[in-house]
Design a protein around this motif. Sequence first.
Motif, PDB file in Angstrom:
ATOM      1  N   ASP A  62      -0.036  21.107  10.897  1.00  0.00           N
ATOM      2  CA  ASP A  62      -0.951  22.095  10.252  1.00  0.00           C
ATOM      3  C   ASP A  62      -2.396  21.486   9.954  1.00  0.00           C
ATOM      4  N   GLY A  63      -2.478  20.476  10.524  1.00  0.00           N
ATOM      5  CA  GLY A  63      -4.135  19.982  10.454  1.00  0.00           C
ATOM      6  C   GLY A  63      -4.230  19.113   9.280  1.00  0.00           C
ATOM      7  N   THR A  64      -3.308  18.839   8.368  1.00  0.00           N
ATOM      8  CA  THR A  64      -3.498  17.780   7.205  1.00  0.00           C
ATOM      9  C   THR A  64      -3.904  16.671   7.586  1.00  0.00           C
ATOM     10  N   PRO A  65      -4.881  15.798   7.177  1.00  0.00           N
ATOM     11  CA  PRO A  65      -5.153  14.568   7.488  1.00  0.00           C
ATOM     12  C   PRO A  65      -3.921  13.683   6.854  1.00  0.00           C
ATOM     13  N   ALA A  66      -3.633  12.712   7.544  1.00  0.00           N
ATOM     14  CA  ALA A  66      -2.413  11.781   6.967  1.00  0.00           C
ATOM     15  C   ALA A  66      -2.777  10.242   7.715  1.00  0.00           C
ATOM     16  N   VAL A  67      -1.687   9.503   7.046  1.00  0.00           N
ATOM     17  CA  VAL A  67      -1.760   8.048   7.794  1.00  0.00           C
ATOM     18  C   VAL A  67      -0.210   8.001   7.920  1.00  0.00           C
ATOM     19  N   LEU A  68       0.011   7.491   9.214  1.00  0.00           N
ATOM     20  CA  LEU A  68       1.351   7.006   9.790  1.00  0.00           C
ATOM     21  C   LEU A  68       1.474   5.351   9.623  1.00  0.00           C
ATOM     22  N   LYS A  69       2.219   5.202   9.016  1.00  0.00           N
ATOM     23  CA  LYS A  69       2.643   3.528   8.705  1.00  0.00           C
ATOM     24  C   LYS A  69       3.693   3.086   9.288  1.00  0.00           C
ATOM     25  N   LEU A  70       3.941   2.005  10.011  1.00  0.00           N
ATOM     26  CA  LEU A  70       5.001   1.436  10.747  1.00  0.00           C
ATOM     27  C   LEU A  70       5.211   0.038  10.177  1.00  0.00           C
ATOM     28  N   ALA A  71       6.310  -0.283   9.801  1.00  0.00           N
ATOM     29  CA  ALA A  71       6.387  -1.799   9.145  1.00  0.00           C
ATOM     30  C   ALA A  71       7.517  -2.242   9.784  1.00  0.00           C
ATOM     31  N   PRO A  72       7.718  -3.651   9.897  1.00  0.00           N
ATOM     32  CA  PRO A  72       9.099  -4.158  10.224  1.00  0.00           C
ATOM     33  C   PRO A  72       9.920  -4.506   8.835  1.00  0.00           C
ATOM     34  N   PRO A  73      11.186  -4.533   9.143  1.00  0.00           N
ATOM     35  CA  PRO A  73      11.996  -4.822   8.186  1.00  0.00           C
ATOM     36  C   PRO A  73      11.623  -5.834   6.991  1.00  0.00           C
ATOM     37  N   ARG A  74      11.288  -6.998   7.554  1.00  0.00           N
ATOM     38  CA  ARG A  74      10.765  -8.017   6.544  1.00  0.00           C
ATOM     39  C   ARG A  74       9.728  -7.693   5.825  1.00  0.00           C
ATOM     40  N   ALA A  75       8.817  -6.626   5.946  1.00  0.00           N
ATOM     41  CA  ALA A  75       7.922  -6.082   5.010  1.00  0.00           C
ATOM     42  C   ALA A  75       8.504  -5.254   3.980  1.00  0.00           C
ATOM     43  N   ARG A  76       9.755  -5.054   4.155  1.00  0.00           N
ATOM     44  CA  ARG A  76      10.329  -4.227   2.971  1.00  0.00           C
ATOM     45  C   ARG A  76       9.960  -2.744   2.973  1.00  0.00           C
ATOM     46  N   PRO A  77       9.566  -1.955   4.042  1.00  0.00           N
ATOM     47  CA  PRO A  77       9.086  -0.451   4.146  1.00  0.00           C
ATOM     48  C   PRO A  77      10.091   0.455   3.136  1.00  0.00           C
ATOM     49  N   GLU A  78      10.966   0.245   3.176  1.00  0.00           N
ATOM     50  CA  GLU A  78      12.065   1.254   2.326  1.00  0.00           C
ATOM     51  C   GLU A  78      11.973   1.058   0.938  1.00  0.00           C
ATOM     52  N   SER A  79      11.667  -0.489   0.608  1.00  0.00           N
ATOM     53  CA  SER A  79      11.297  -0.685  -0.869  1.00  0.00           C
ATOM     54  C   SER A  79      10.009   0.087  -1.272  1.00  0.00           C
ATOM     55  N   GLU A  80       8.961  -0.044  -0.336  1.00  0.00           N
ATOM     56  CA  GLU A  80       7.681   0.732  -0.622  1.00  0.00           C
ATOM     57  C   GLU A  80       7.914   2.314  -0.794  1.00  0.00           C
ATOM     58  N   ARG A  81       8.737   2.605   0.101  1.00  0.00           N
ATOM     59  CA  ARG A  81       9.175   4.163   0.177  1.00  0.00           C
ATOM     60  C   ARG A  81       9.569   4.697  -1.400  1.00  0.00           C
TER      61      ARG A  81
END
Length: 299
Positions: A62-81
């Motif tokens: 819908d045109g909303t500005p956003a950020v896509l972030k990709l991180a490896p498992p050792r950076a604990r992205p699911e904990s960040e989420r």
Amino acid sequence: MAFEPPQRLVRALGETAPDGDDWLEKLPERAQQAVEAGELSVERVQVPGGRSSLVVLVRTADGTPAVLKLAPPRARPESERAALAHWGGRGAVQLLEPSGGEGVLLLERLHPDVSVRSLPEAKALLEAAGTLRRLWVEPPEGHAFETVAERTGRQGRAMRAGAEADAEVAPLVDAALAVREELLAGPPEHRLLHGTFRQSKVLGAERMPWLAVGPDPVVGECAFDLARLVRDRVEDLIASPSGAATTRRRVKRLAESLEVDRERLRGWTLFRAVESGVRARRVGRPQDAELLLEFATWL
């Protein structure tokens, strides 16, 4: 679009990559899949970006500005989420998609090139501390976040191994580990912490002046979270003839402004500076290690 990871990310992940890790090699493919799955349009990869993730400026369908972030498992992205979901935008960037793919976060767009580091030092510390205060909340029931005791225990074992291989750092490591034992012997405090908070982690935003990004969340006492902020702009502190005195004043000012015990803040600042310094020596960043270990001697 070719999703070429910035060299800063390549170097940083290369320092910590376990044998056989192919996350960086597969990153362009993962990024393309995430863009297609989210029906996103890409503007650009953020450069120089961070040291643990690829950050891509995008727009939603819908045109909303956003950020896509990709991180490896050792950076604990699911904990960040999980932490971002619990904060719900209070003091931190907002999740736009709570259940993205593994290691993929879609976030509210902030001003990626404007952090509180752009402010004069005194103002930067004030704004950063105010942002941090909003993050210190009770963790969710049944949480799976790492605790301060667990994280520093893991770090402490690596520090001890580093000291055994490098006698020059052994006295500081001994002091840091002794301080850790004293601090953990006190009554525990259970707050959800950012975990890696510093001025560059606080960006300008639209709905609030400043919001935190990039947590590596941990549960424990607030002084642990504040300790990393004490050594912000460490290169300027080391270069200043009054660096040691400035550091002591900073500890006092931050402790008083956020109602944290000054000695506990000093102790965690010592531990975290030595841990970072020893790790920098281990991965081949001698200049960073020298700055951090000299800073630690002031504490």
